[in-house]
Design an enzyme around this catalytic site. Structure first.
Site, short mmCIF file in Angstrom:
data_model
loop_
_atom_site.label_atom_id
_atom_site.label_comp_id
_atom_site.label_asym_id
_atom_site.label_seq_id
_atom_site.Cartn_x
_atom_site.Cartn_y
_atom_site.Cartn_z
N HIS A 174 12.50 27.63 2.79
CA HIS A 174 11.91 27.67 1.36
C HIS A 174 12.74 27.91 0.36
O HIS A 174 12.41 27.82 -0.71
CB HIS A 174 10.56 28.22 1.22
CG HIS A 174 9.26 27.81 2.23
ND1 HIS A 174 9.39 27.52 3.31
CD2 HIS A 174 8.11 27.42 1.67
CE1 HIS A 174 8.19 26.87 3.84
NE2 HIS A 174 7.47 26.89 2.88
N HIS B 132 16.98 -12.76 0.23
CA HIS B 132 15.77 -13.01 1.32
C HIS B 132 14.78 -14.13 0.80
O HIS B 132 14.01 -13.79 0.17
CB HIS B 132 15.12 -11.37 1.07
CG HIS B 132 15.87 -10.49 1.25
ND1 HIS B 132 16.89 -9.86 0.70
CD2 HIS B 132 16.02 -9.39 2.58
CE1 HIS B 132 17.41 -8.78 0.92
NE2 HIS B 132 17.04 -8.65 2.24
N GLU C 191 3.93 15.31 -1.36
CA GLU C 191 4.93 15.50 -2.41
C GLU C 191 5.63 14.04 -2.89
O GLU C 191 5.68 13.87 -4.01
CB GLU C 191 6.21 16.36 -1.93
CG GLU C 191 5.83 17.85 -1.81
CD GLU C 191 5.14 18.17 -0.49
OE1 GLU C 191 5.06 19.43 -0.20
OE2 GLU C 191 4.99 17.30 0.38
N HIS D 135 14.58 -13.97 7.05
CA HIS D 135 14.37 -12.59 6.26
C HIS D 135 15.41 -12.28 5.24
O HIS D 135 14.98 -12.34 4.02
CB HIS D 135 14.07 -11.55 7.33
CG HIS D 135 14.08 -10.13 6.46
ND1 HIS D 135 12.87 -9.89 5.91
CD2 HIS D 135 14.88 -9.53 6.04
CE1 HIS D 135 12.79 -8.73 5.42
NE2 HIS D 135 14.19 -8.28 5.08
#
Length: 661
Positions: free
Chosen positions: A473, A33, A411, A264
């Site tokens: 859960h 890149h 999280e 890129h």
């Protein structure tokens, strides 16, 4: 002239060395890149030559500024800098071997492989969140040890892709809330992504977004060294974290590909490189750096040496010298092992029925006293994860000396920030959420493992045993997926004694992250005899039934209690069953063949775990049996669920008898 008196022309020449090395290395490798390093070369040159506090001759200086290349695909930027600045181990030959097997110059920066690389980046957004963790660690250590010993900044270069990732919002919101004023992010605002213009997929006003999250912001021309330098200087005096949006041209200098997606992620090509050389006035051969430019860079690499030496003198004369050196060494094995051994034997002598999440809290009371460098936390589940112990003050903008972080419902950001803390050094991070939400953390957990970081993930509510909250859960596949990850220790203790032992193992292993999977429901204590050793260190051990036996029952966590009940029922029928507790598959796999064969034996085997079977081939042969889950759970009280899914002592005993014929 920049704020520090270096002329724009000199900065541009130094920056062009980065551009040349980057496009030449990518061309030679036939992949890479080049666009990002070419676009951000000016800003990076200003940062490293004028502002970043570091000494290339001592890359591990604890009070150095940290630099994170969050846009890790532009790795030739950091590799070029490491070579130009004179870091030991980064030669021009390494630059020439970019992306080749065995080279230090991997496709994306890898922590521990190349000098000047503070963290592994490439998965976008991770580096930005790591930088937040580094800044958190710096603020905490400064509060503990004082500004004369800890006083440095954390810088990051992030691109459009980093800021599109959802992780970035978690990270910047946390940083803004904590007012991490020594965090400075340079945004490579080139308006280009792989598919084309960023406008194809995003129209976010990043300035307004960061301001809404409590950051100071500014826009500059990323190719104007004076503007960049002034912005950095202002950011260093801010009372908040700062975003500097650097408007740049990707592939700067390339005659037809600059400012386009074609620069890129692919080599520019010989013709384009020839045109770029002409455009930036670089008539030198590939990988050749003129002596005057290399000298300027090497001078930049040692410009802070006197500052580092003065710091070393201050440290040596400071009463906190030993404490801070110990904190960065991070070796707690002797003291922790002795404390856990005493605690475990006391616990064995006083059996109690507790959830292993509560047992973890009890063990943490010992851990956090023995290791004052721990920083705990939770993703808004403190009362459920049981991760906060007595005397841990809250870490916030008013008290960076606190040792407990309320991460909020972030999280992924939590896990990535803990990686940054561990990378920074001087602290030992742990934090918790529900086991099912390891899915939200997984990219950061994977990088913990890849980098070999001591990060402890406290994952409670580890099975259908959490009950009524139901299958959303209830983790059933998570243990298997985490055990499949290299260099990650997954612990699932069965009682209070094993939980303490697993905490010890997680913390004395400085090069491997750990998952500690803990129950919501209470379990009877299985270990009731004192021991002079950490039995969990073997990964699996005989809990009951030493000697002659007809079959072996393997189990982890809460299901060890079921295994013991099945053993008792079988004994009533004259069947001798041995019970093996297996709190860590990974540690068992690391034992000698003789030990493994001793534990496995040659008799029929039944394994029990309230999860899917994948991964149990470590213990089971094709004709052995597994009792556990084969699908998702359900919403009901825990006891009803275990009966519904057949994870019972009666079924285990029945299966043992079937195998015995």
């Amino acid at each position: 002239m920049t704020a520090t008196g270096v002329g724009t022309a000199e900065i541009r020449k130094m920056a062009n060395a980065i551009r040349a090395l980057s496009m030449d290395a990518v061309e030679k490798a036939k992949s890479g890149h080049p666009g990002m390093p070419m676009g951000m070369a000016d800003a990076a040159t200003v940062l490293f030559s004028q502002h970043l506090k570091f000494d290339a001759s001592d890359p591990a200086w604890p009070d150095r500024d940290r630099f994170v290349l969050s846009a890790g695909h532009g790795s030739m930027l950091i590799y070029s800098l490491a070579y130009l600045l004179g870091y030991d181990g980064m030669s021009v030959d390494e630059i020439k071997n970019f992306r080749q097997l065995g080279s230090k110059t991997a496709g994306h920066p890898e922590y521990g492989h190349a000098p000047a690389v503070e963290t592994t980046t490439g998965p976008l957004g991770q580096g930005l969140a790591n930088a937040v963790g580094m800044a958190m660690a710096e603020a905490h250590l400064a509060a503990r040890y004082g500004g004369e010993l800890v006083d440095h900044y954390t810088y990051a270069i992030a691109g459009d892709g980093c800021l599109m990732e959802g992780l970035s919002q978690e990270a910047i919101a946390l940083a803004g809330h904590l007012k991490l004023k020594k965090l400075i992010v340079l945004f490579d605002d080139n308006e280009i992504s792989i598919d084309g213009p960023v406008s194809l997929s995003d129209s976010t006003n990043q300035i307004m977004r960061f301001e809404a999250s409590g950051w100071a912001t500014t826009r500059v021309d990323g190719h104007d060294p004076e503007a960049v330098s002034n912005a950095i200087e202002a950011a260093k005096n801010s009372d908040r974290p700062t975003l500097i949006a650097c408007r740049t041209v990707i592939g700067f200098g390339a005659p037809t590909k600059a400012g386009t997606a074609s620069s890129h992620g692919a080599p520019l090509g010989a013709g384009e490189i020839a045109g770029a050389r002409k455009a930036i006035d670089w008539p030198h051969a590939p990988f050749e750096i003129p002596e005057d430019i290399l000298i300027a860079w090497r001078d930049a690499g040692v410009r802070c040496r006197a500052e580092r030496e003065a710091w070393e003198d201050r440290l040596a004369g400071n009463g906190k010298c030993k404490a801070i050196r110990n904190a960065f060494a991070g070796d707690y094995a002797a003291d922790l092992s002795a404390a856990i051994r005493n605690y475990s034997n006391e616990t064995a002598a006083s059996p109690q029925k507790v959830a292993t999440r509560k047992a973890s809290e009890l063990a943490l009371n010992i851990v956090n006293e023995v290791i004052p460098e721990t920083i705990g936390g939770s993703a808004d589940l403190t009362g459920s994860n049981n991760t906060r112990t007595k005397d841990l003050g809250v870490y916030d903008a008013d008290n960076y000396a606190g040792r407990y972080v309320h991460y909020g419902i972030r999280e992924h950001g939590m896990a990535a920030a803990m990686n940054g803390m561990a990378l920074h050094g001087g602290v030992v991070p742990y934090s918790g959420t529900f086991m099912a939400f390891t899915d939200y953390c997984r990219p950061a957990i994977r990088l913990s493992a890849l980098m070999g970081l001591r990060v402890v993930y406290v994952m409670t509510h580890d099975s259908i045993g959490l009950g009524e909250d139901g299958p959303t859960h209830q983790p059933v596949e998570h243990l298997a997926s985490l055990r499949a990850m290299p260099n990650l220790n997954v612990f699932r203790p069965c009682d209070a004694v094993e939980t303490a032992e697993c905490w010890e193992l997680a913390l004395i292993n400085i090069a491997t992250p750990s998952i500690i999977a803990l129950s919501r429901q209470g379990v009877e204590q299985m270990r009731v005899e004192p021991s002079s050793e950490n039995k969990c260190a073997k990964g699996a051990y005989v809990l009951a039934g030493q000697g002659d036996h007809d079959a072996t029952i393997f189990a982890t966590g809460t299901e060890v209690e079921i295994a013991m009940a099945a053993r008792a029922a079988l004994a009533d029928d004259g069947v001798k069953a041995r019970v093996v507790s297996a709190p860590s598959f990974e540690l068992f796999a690391g034992q000698s063949a003789d030990y493994q064969n001793k534990i496995l034996g040659d008799k029929p085997r039944v394994a029990i775990e309230a999860a899917v079977r994948q991964g149990w081939d470590t213990f089971l042969r094709p004709d052995d049996s597994f009792i556990g889950m084969s699908g998702f759970g359900a919403s009901a009280p825990a006891g009803d669920l275990y009966k519904h899914f057949g994870i019972t002592a009666a079924n285990v005993a029945s299966e043992v008898k079937r195998l015995l014929g």
